[in-house]
Design an enzyme around this catalytic site. Structure first.
Site, PDB file in Angstrom:
ATOM      1  CB  CYS A   1      40.311  26.331  40.451  1.00  0.00           C
ATOM      2  SG  CYS A   1      41.518  25.344  41.361  1.00  0.00           S
TER       3      CYS A   1
ATOM      4  CB  CYS B   1      47.450  26.538  36.807  1.00  0.00           C
ATOM      5  SG  CYS B   1      45.935  25.558  36.925  1.00  0.00           S
TER       6      CYS B   1
END
Length: 387
Positions: A101, A198
């Site tokens: 990410c 997440c």
């Protein structure tokens, strides 16, 4: 300086944005919409990037009096992070989606767009420090190692570092950040930190993967190659795992056995004693340097290596070398020609333990982050010689 403040909705990024404003920069706040389910709400401290986080970020920006936008990068996030995560597990590796990410979203897609729009830097709430050295900008550990996040930033390149801004790098503790947020009137002052992956907010990685990776039963072998059990999908196992192996026969010595390796081509899981998890050499590709090293990386150099975000760094020597045919494994990518090879300094450190292909290894020289690579192979440590 024109600064784009990446505001996750947490306390760190809110204070980072506030400090950027206080420093006199022209600041614009942006929240990244990464979830494919924008109506999702956060549960306690699990997950991030939810609609609640977006609202928290907007309230903080309003209090600071800065413009605020939401950028939808959910498709890019799915392709570069979620799909990569699935593919890595299917290939028998244990990936770190936070590293991907940072590499592909926060400091590639976001930063590229920011620079194209005329911003000088992207500010985030990471705890790390930037130093302008003789050969350009360098990434260093934060002043407080207990909160240091330089490991997850190890994927940043020299070009990306030139446009980074980490206002929290010199702050010695998270408690001070929360106190500062409260003084500034930020409602997120006591908001729990997010944890877990997440896009898997319930923390059940194996259960989530079962819906995305096809299960194929296979054999569990011991180190001699004898079948000692069966599994219902190799992707559900990680190196170092002890529980849930459901072996058909105990070890001859009666001691617990651990997952030593996963063989994606043959769909086999190999188990053995704890001492077989000890690793003295790691190597891998998908490497990058966080700025100009300043020396020939093809020659062995002293450094420290860290293989997990909260692990202690370990003294080692490293070098960049061609991948030899006899060293190539199932875990090497087909187009990889070179790899970083790291040998643990056995005179000053114990061997590494539970190293899995797919993990990220970050190299340090002192407090400086030199670079990183994805582990493709790990070699067992030889027993220490008796004195």
């Amino acid at each position: 300086m024109k600064v784009l403040a990446a505001m996750s909705g947490g306390v760190d990024s809110a204070v980072a944005a506030a400090r950027a404003v206080e420093a006199g920069h022209d600041v614009v706040g942006v929240h990244l919409a990464l979830s494919r389910m924008p109506g999702t709400l956060r549960t306690g401290s699990r997950g991030c990037c939810t609609i609640e986080d977006a609202m928290d970020a907007r309230r903080a920006a309003n209090l600071l009096g800065i413009p605020f936008y939401v950028w939808d990068l959910s498709e890019r996030f799915k392709e570069d992070v979620v799909d990569d995560f699935i593919a890595e597990y299917a290939a028998g590796r244990t990936p770190n989606p936070c590293m991907r990410c940072n590499e592909k979203i926060k400091f590639a897609a976001l930063l590229d767009k920011a620079v194209a729009l005329g911003f000088d830097a992207v500010a985030t709430g990471h705890y790390a420090s930037l130093v302008d050295g003789a050969r350009g900008r360098e990434l260093h550990r934060a002043s407080a190692w207990a909160k240091d996040q330089s490991y997850v930033l190890g994927v940043l390149t020299e070009r990306q570092l030139a446009h980074c801004y980490f206002p929290l790098g010199d702050t010695p503790s998270k408690e001070l950040i929360r106190a500062e947020a409260a003084e500034r009137g930020l409602q997120v002052a006591q908001k729990p930190d997010s944890h877990d992956i997440c896009f898997i907010p319930d923390g059940d990685t194996r259960g989530w993967l079962s819906g995305h990776v096809e299960r194929e039963p296979g054999e569990i072998l011991d180190e001699s190659g004898e079948v000692v059990g069966r599994h219902d999908g190799a992707h559900g196992y990680t190196v170092g795992q002890r529980r849930g192996l459901q072996l058909g026969r105990p070890a001859p010595d009666g001691k617990p056995r651990y997952v030593l390796s996963i063989r994606p081509v043959s769909n086999q899981v190999v188990v053995g004693p704890r001492e077989s998890l000890a690793i003295s050499r790691i190597a891998g590709g998908r490497f990058s340097w966080a700025g100009e090293p300043g020396f020939d990386t093809g020659e062995a150099f002293d450094c420290e290596v860290q293989i997990r975000a909260h692990a202690d760094p370990v003294p080692a020597t490293a070098r960049l070398a061609p991948i030899l045919d006899e060293d190539r494994t199932e875990q090497h990518r087909a187009d990889a020609t070179h790899e970083v090879v790291v040998d643990i300094d056995r005179d000053r450190a114990e061997p590494l333990s539970g190293v899995a292909p797919g993990q990220t290894a970050v190299l340090y020289i002192g407090t400086r982050v030199l670079g990183q690579f994805t582990i493709d192979r790990a070699l067992a440590a030889e027993p220490a010689a008796a004195e």
